[in-house]
Scaffold this active site. Sequence first.
Site, short mmCIF file in Angstrom:
data_model
loop_
_atom_site.label_atom_id
_atom_site.label_comp_id
_atom_site.label_asym_id
_atom_site.label_seq_id
_atom_site.Cartn_x
_atom_site.Cartn_y
_atom_site.Cartn_z
N SER A 112 0.81 -1.22 0.00
CA SER A 112 0.00 0.00 0.00
C SER A 112 0.85 1.27 0.00
O SER A 112 0.38 2.32 -0.44
CB SER A 112 -0.93 0.00 1.22
OG SER A 112 -0.18 -0.09 2.43
N ASP A 156 -3.04 5.97 12.45
CA ASP A 156 -2.28 5.28 11.41
C ASP A 156 -0.96 6.01 11.21
O ASP A 156 -0.92 7.10 10.62
CB ASP A 156 -3.08 5.26 10.11
CG ASP A 156 -2.39 4.52 8.97
OD1 ASP A 156 -1.17 4.25 9.09
OD2 ASP A 156 -3.04 4.23 7.95
N HIS A 190 0.83 5.09 6.87
CA HIS A 190 0.50 5.71 5.59
C HIS A 190 0.62 7.23 5.69
O HIS A 190 0.73 7.80 6.78
CB HIS A 190 -0.89 5.28 5.15
CG HIS A 190 -1.01 3.80 4.96
ND1 HIS A 190 -1.49 2.95 5.95
CD2 HIS A 190 -0.68 3.01 3.92
CE1 HIS A 190 -1.46 1.70 5.51
NE2 HIS A 190 -0.97 1.70 4.28
#
Length: 429
Positions: free
Chosen positions: A160, A404, A407
């Site tokens: 990702s 998070d 990311h």
Amino acid sequence: MKPPSPKSSSSSSPSLPRKPRFSPYLFTLLVFIFFVAILYGEDLACIFSHQLQLDLAPARPSPATQKKWEKLPFAIGKLKEEGCDVFSGRWVRDEVTRPLYDESDCPYIQPQLTCQEHGRPDRSYQYWRWQPHGCDLPSFNASLMLETLRGKRMMFVGDSLNRGQYVSMICLLHSLIPDEEKSMETFDSLTVFTAKEYNATIEFYWAPFLLESNSDNAVIHRISDRIVRRGSINKHGRKWKGVDIMVFNTYLWWMTGLNMKILQGSFEDEVQDIVELSTEDAYRMAMKSMLRWVRKNMNPKKTRVFFTSMSPSHGKSIDWSGEEGGNCYNQTTLIEDPNYWGSDSRKSIMEVIGDVFGQSKFPITFLNITQLSSYRRDAHTSIYKKQWTPLTSEQLANPVSYADCVHWCMPGLQDTWNELLFTKLFYPY
């Protein structure tokens, strides 16, 4: 008078030099060299004619010894300051040229990365520009990039984090393409952005380990007990053939502990033969498999291969002398220590990359984004993203628990990764 006989002629006239005889041994040697050149010409050409660009070191990357290679495909020139290490530098505040696009103007950003849409109160993370020591990065030229991609395929392969870089590249380019001339489609693990006017595609392929694994489902892949199949890169690699510019990454999914489970046979076997390797040995296996695939399927005279180093996370604020139990949540400033190296970035993995890539017979351009990204504790999505599941009252009361710190918000840091990719594509020396 009779003409003199050959014998009398040779004895009575000056001797002429004899023509040297062609040695059968020399002939055999030349034939052998000729066949070796045919069989291994590509390897020899790679060894002597291309440049392996690496900038590897565990804690503070520094330029490695470079092999001498001839001009790489797509290169158009050199940086004004020769020998400049574009991965070594500092972040400078820039409210004139940053951000390179607006979040609301790029419809291709996943909701997991749209921090403004999900309530982030500040935009400070958008106004930083990477400034290498001793030189400047060339400005990202979207027109040049699109013209270079005309009739070609560019692909990002990995996890990702690589998908984020892929989306960043599309956001940097798409505004030059009329709406009716562009499209994005997803086919299982493959997402394809098409610039129809240019007959070009920019693609992302989900393969978090590069090799086949039990985490290959692009939607349902949250598996804690991860298993990687040895020698299985062709399972995914058949979808990569014909690509002109390839950008690989793989790191985060290997960080499950000290060891990795490796499947010796097939996932279809009734009784599976699984062994455990150290993370470093398992990662080395994957890197070697990737390089073998590249060597067999990419043409060094026409194609380019990039590898993006580990993307750092900021899950432990004690790494930067912060409060114990904290993380990237509520961090709006940069880490100023130029020697900072977070505990989540495993130095031994960088050493594996340097060792394996240093023996490559194919020119790999290494995008060493780890150190420069490690300063950016401010740039993560934190709590400002779409949540996959509803948050509990306990989580809402403690935002650190669901932040998070892996990311990155867009626009932001990953646009700089693509500026570096742009630099190394066109000005690799």
